[in-house]
Write a protein that holds these residues in place. Structure first.
Motif, PDB file in Angstrom:
ATOM      1  N   PRO A 292      53.810   5.693 -24.740  1.00 44.13           N
ATOM      2  CA  PRO A 292      52.653   4.829 -24.864  1.00 44.13           C
ATOM      3  C   PRO A 292      52.022   4.658 -23.485  1.00 44.13           C
ATOM      4  CG  PRO A 292      54.668   3.770 -25.708  1.00 44.13           C
ATOM      5  CD  PRO A 292      55.073   5.001 -25.021  1.00 44.13           C
ATOM      6  N   TYR A 293      50.776   4.540 -23.289  1.00 48.43           N
ATOM      7  CA  TYR A 293      49.695   4.323 -24.238  1.00 48.43           C
ATOM      8  C   TYR A 293      48.543   5.220 -23.843  1.00 48.43           C
ATOM      9  CZ  TYR A 293      52.523   0.149 -24.505  1.00 48.43           C
ATOM     10  OH  TYR A 293      53.602  -0.697 -24.620  1.00 48.43           O
ATOM     11  N   TYR A 294      47.695   5.593 -24.770  1.00 47.81           N
ATOM     12  CA  TYR A 294      46.423   6.285 -24.510  1.00 47.81           C
ATOM     13  C   TYR A 294      46.581   7.586 -23.723  1.00 47.81           C
ATOM     14  CZ  TYR A 294      45.070   1.525 -25.705  1.00 47.81           C
ATOM     15  OH  TYR A 294      44.963   0.306 -26.325  1.00 47.81           O
TER      16      TYR A 294
ATOM     17  N   TYR B   4      51.461   2.308 -16.886  1.00 44.57           N
ATOM     18  CA  TYR B   4      50.635   1.102 -17.069  1.00 44.57           C
ATOM     19  C   TYR B   4      51.292  -0.162 -16.528  1.00 44.57           C
ATOM     20  CZ  TYR B   4      47.431   3.505 -20.190  1.00 44.57           C
ATOM     21  OH  TYR B   4      46.500   4.328 -20.707  1.00 44.57           O
ATOM     22  N   CYS B   5      52.622  -0.231 -16.685  1.00 48.03           N
ATOM     23  CA  CYS B   5      53.301  -1.481 -16.320  1.00 48.03           C
ATOM     24  C   CYS B   5      54.464  -1.151 -15.394  1.00 48.03           C
ATOM     25  CB  CYS B   5      53.821  -2.161 -17.581  1.00 48.03           C
ATOM     26  SG  CYS B   5      55.058  -1.158 -18.401  1.00 48.03           S
ATOM     27  N   ASP B   6      55.137  -2.153 -14.873  1.00 41.73           N
ATOM     28  CA  ASP B   6      56.240  -1.922 -13.935  1.00 41.73           C
ATOM     29  C   ASP B   6      57.348  -1.076 -14.565  1.00 41.73           C
ATOM     30  OD1 ASP B   6      54.845  -3.352 -12.146  1.00 41.73           O
ATOM     31  OD2 ASP B   6      56.032  -5.198 -12.303  1.00 41.73           O
TER      32      ASP B   6
ATOM     33  N   PHE C  28      60.042  -9.171 -23.121  1.00 44.67           N
ATOM     34  CA  PHE C  28      59.984  -8.650 -21.747  1.00 44.67           C
ATOM     35  C   PHE C  28      58.786  -7.751 -21.476  1.00 44.67           C
ATOM     36  CE2 PHE C  28      64.728  -9.046 -22.424  1.00 44.67           C
ATOM     37  CZ  PHE C  28      64.828 -10.254 -21.764  1.00 44.67           C
ATOM     38  N   CYS C  29      57.742  -7.858 -22.262  1.00 49.33           N
ATOM     39  CA  CYS C  29      56.547  -7.054 -21.985  1.00 49.33           C
ATOM     40  C   CYS C  29      55.580  -7.899 -21.148  1.00 49.33           C
ATOM     41  CB  CYS C  29      55.879  -6.608 -23.274  1.00 49.33           C
ATOM     42  SG  CYS C  29      54.302  -5.815 -22.946  1.00 49.33           S
ATOM     43  N   ASN C  30      55.549  -7.631 -19.853  1.00 51.04           N
ATOM     44  CA  ASN C  30      54.699  -8.441 -18.970  1.00 51.04           C
ATOM     45  C   ASN C  30      53.215  -8.400 -19.325  1.00 51.04           C
ATOM     46  OD1 ASN C  30      56.857  -9.305 -17.605  1.00 51.04           O
ATOM     47  ND2 ASN C  30      56.637  -7.908 -15.878  1.00 51.04           N
TER      48      ASN C  30
END
Ligand code: SF4
Lengths: 259, 376
Positions: free
Chosen positions: B38-40, B101-103, B327-329
């Motif tokens: 994920p994503y896009y 996208y995220c840490d 835990f999804c910031n």
């Protein structure tokens, strides 16, 4: 006659009401889901009401064990039933705090006593009756005496771990370094109050705030909660059976709609 | 089994057995497969290379090995993805694309070479300022780099025509899915929360051309049926994804129908179209620039709340269900903003913290049932 049964994780409750919504029989047994507790509570409520099972027009079961109890006509969640029971007992209630054996809930009610919003603690035992049970065991006192023990507290103790398992070792080390049992008991009440107040702040506590569930019998927790939330908290009479009263009221309402 | 049941059960089978389904798709199409975290990810470029894009959104695997790289406070989807990679479950893929996208995703990009050396990694970084010209130009450059990597894997050059054809096919898929999600409330029993989810999920493991044909067939068949009376509760569901089976079963048992969704796993994949002008890669980059209301894509104007309110109003929904991935910031940071807006709009909301592997669904079941009782 209408029967409400509330099967919690650590106790079973039953209430019988008549069509005038008067309580004819009530019982609490300190064993919950998966035990003989529910049967015993129902039997004792029947005895107190002086009636037999055939007299029951409709029954509703609620609580953690509601899914596995197949003798009731309908099952409704404890959130809905506690709200109903509390609003019936104290019509001005707008917030219900229910701390049970393994979970804590804060329920907001609208002016008709209907559930408007609610929050429930996550899976762990922090802020629930289980936390207090563990603390009572370490302090070598009964759960019923934890509150009176804390009355003699002389110094504030902070239990910083919210996790029950970690808090247990934290408290043991505090005791071994000379902390007084009374102070620790008060610290335990404060720890529960902090958790529940945090939960409540997610949806806001509107007055009147009413407390239900077994832990409401512990005056130490109620006082700590009042301090944490800055709100006056009314403990409803017989706080343990409020869920069962709510269930009985739903049983009456459902039966009235059916007939 | 009638025709509708046959189509649905085949799609459910695909969604429930991803590895088997992907291998079957590879055999059927003769294509190599590329895993898409994920994503896009630019699936259109993968498809244009003659490869099969496959969605990797966790699963039900127990976590043992992944703890070496991801702490227990990382989201379950990524812990499971790394676990599955380390267990060799992705060995049949020619590569994986991981966008940072995220840490947690950044951390996986760093560790993948050591943790899963046998599965080739194509990392990607999306621009924070995706709407300004520099952000778009940067993203096009990223796409070009990824395109080169994919050409090497496929052993062929991707032409502009290949890209345009692939974009047309994906646009058709996206439009089909928008139609599909819009008819759910008319067939709320056949397309209950669980079935709807599995049908949408199957797309990740099939060739999109064949998948879109199946969905169109299903919609044609459904049109022949009389509409099903909706006697339950209508909700809009938001979050990363709405799983597990126990969670979806609880919605079905309590007659809660997903009349619209804003899930990263579902509608966020297909609600935004490409622009009609520009080169193929420009059109793809502008799709990211134009896509709003997603916690993963930085949005100065914070339009997520209004998007949810609009979805509720357009679909006459009774409330919003938040499936918060534990835990999804990015999702957790987004929540307080739209929560306030939904409260002001007087829209009831149910907040559920979910993990892909939940040992006990008891509490979640109680919350879902209480929400249903509250709305009734
Ligand atoms: S965005 Fe959230 S769910 Fe997705 S990988 Fe990152 S932390 Fe996990």
């Amino acid at each position: 006659m209408f029967l409400g049964i509330d099967i919690g994780s650590s106790s079973s409750k039953a209430v019988i009401i008549n069509a005038q919504l008067k309580i004819l029989g009530k019982a609490v047994f300190n064993t919950g889901a998966g035990t003989q507790g529910p049967e015993k509570a129902v039997g004792a409520a029947f005895r107190e009401a002086g009636i037999s099972g055939e007299k029951i027009k409709f029954s509703v079961v609620t609580g953690y064990g509601r899914m596995t109890y197949d003798k009731a006509d309908k099952q409704i969640t404890e959130i809905t039933c506690h709200a109903r029971g509390a609003a019936h007992m104290i019509p001005s209630a707008r917030t219900v705090i229910d701390i049970g054996g393994q979970d804590a809930k804060v329920i907001r009610l609208d002016k008709d006593g209907k559930v408007e919003n609610f929050v429930m603690n996550e899976k762990c035992a922090a802020g629930t009756g289980r936390f207090l049970e563990v603390m009572a065991r370490i302090l070598d006192c009964s759960i019923g005496n934890l509150s009176s023990l804390s009355e003699n507290a002389s110094e504030e103790i902070i239990i910083s771990n919210t996790c029950t398992v970690f808090a247990e070792s934290e408290v043991i080390s505090q005791l071994s370094s000379g902390a007084k049992r009374e102070n620790v008991a008060q610290g335990a009440h404060k720890a529960v109050a902090k958790r529940v107040a945090g939960l409540g702040s997610r949806i806001g506590l509107a007055p009147d705030v009413v407390m239900t569930g077994g832990v409401a019998l512990n005056k130490g927790v109620v006082a700590a909660l009042e301090k944490e939330t800055g709100q006056k908290i009314t403990v409803v009479e017989n706080p343990q059976i409020i869920g069962a009263i709510g269930a009985a009221l739903y049983a009456w309402e459902t039966a009235s709609k059916l007939s | 089994m009638n025709r509708i049941e046959k189509i649905i059960s085949a799609l459910e089978e695909t969604a429930n057995h991803p590895a088997k389904a992907v291998k079957a798709s590879m055999k059927e199409t003769g294509k190599k497969a590329v895993g898409c975290f994920p994503y896009y990810t630019p699936d259109e470029i993968i498809y244009a290379a003659g490869l099969l894009p496959v969605g990797l959104w966790g699963g039900q695997t127990d976590i043992k090995l992944a703890d070496k790289y991801l702490q227990s406070f990382c989201c379950s989807i990524m812990r499971i993805n790394v676990e599955q990679g380390m267990k060799g479950m992705y060995d049949f893929l020619s590569a994986v694309i991981i966008p940072a996208y995220c840490d947690t995703l950044k951390c996986i990009c760093d560790n993948w070479h050591v943790a899963v050396p046998q599965t080739y990694l194509i990392p990607m970084v999306y621009p924070q300022h995706r709407k300004i010209a520099a952000g778009v130009a940067y993203l096009i450059d990223e796409y070009k780099r990824v395109q080169k990597e994919l050409e090497t894997i496929a052993g062929k050059k991707i032409t502009e025509k290949d890209l345009e054809d692939s974009i047309a096919l994906y646009e058709d898929y996206r439009e089909t899915m928008r139609h599909f999600t819009a008819i759910v409330s008319r067939y709320s029993k056949t397309l209950n929360a669980k079935t709807r989810h599995l049908i949408i999920k199957a797309a990740y493991f099939m060739d999109k051309r064949l998948y879109a044909i199946k969905i169109k067939e299903l919609m044609e068949e459904l049109k022949r049926l009389p509409e099903e009376k909706l006697d339950g509760i209508k909700v809009v569901v938001t979050g990363i994804l709405a799983e597990t089976d126990a969670l979806l079963d609880a919605f079905v048992q309590n007659k809660i129908v997903f009349v619209a969704d804003d899930l990263a796993h579902e509608s966020r994949q297909f609600r935004t179209s490409v622009r009609s002008e520009g080169t193929a890669l420009e059109r793809l980059a502008y799709r990211i620039a134009d896509h709003d209301g997603c916690s993963l894509l930085y949005d100065e104007e914070k339009k997520h709340g209004q998007l949810l309110i609009d979805l509720v109003r357009e679909n006459h929904a009774d409330g919003v269900v938040v499936c918060m991935m534990k835990f999804c910031n990015p999702e957790e940071f987004d929540y307080p903003i739209y929560k306030k807006e939904l409260e002001v709009a007087g829209i009831p909301m149910l907040y559920l913290e979910i993990e892909q592997k939940m040992d006990s669904a008891e509490q979640i079941r109680t919350r879902i049932q209480s929400f249903a009782e509250m709305i009734k």
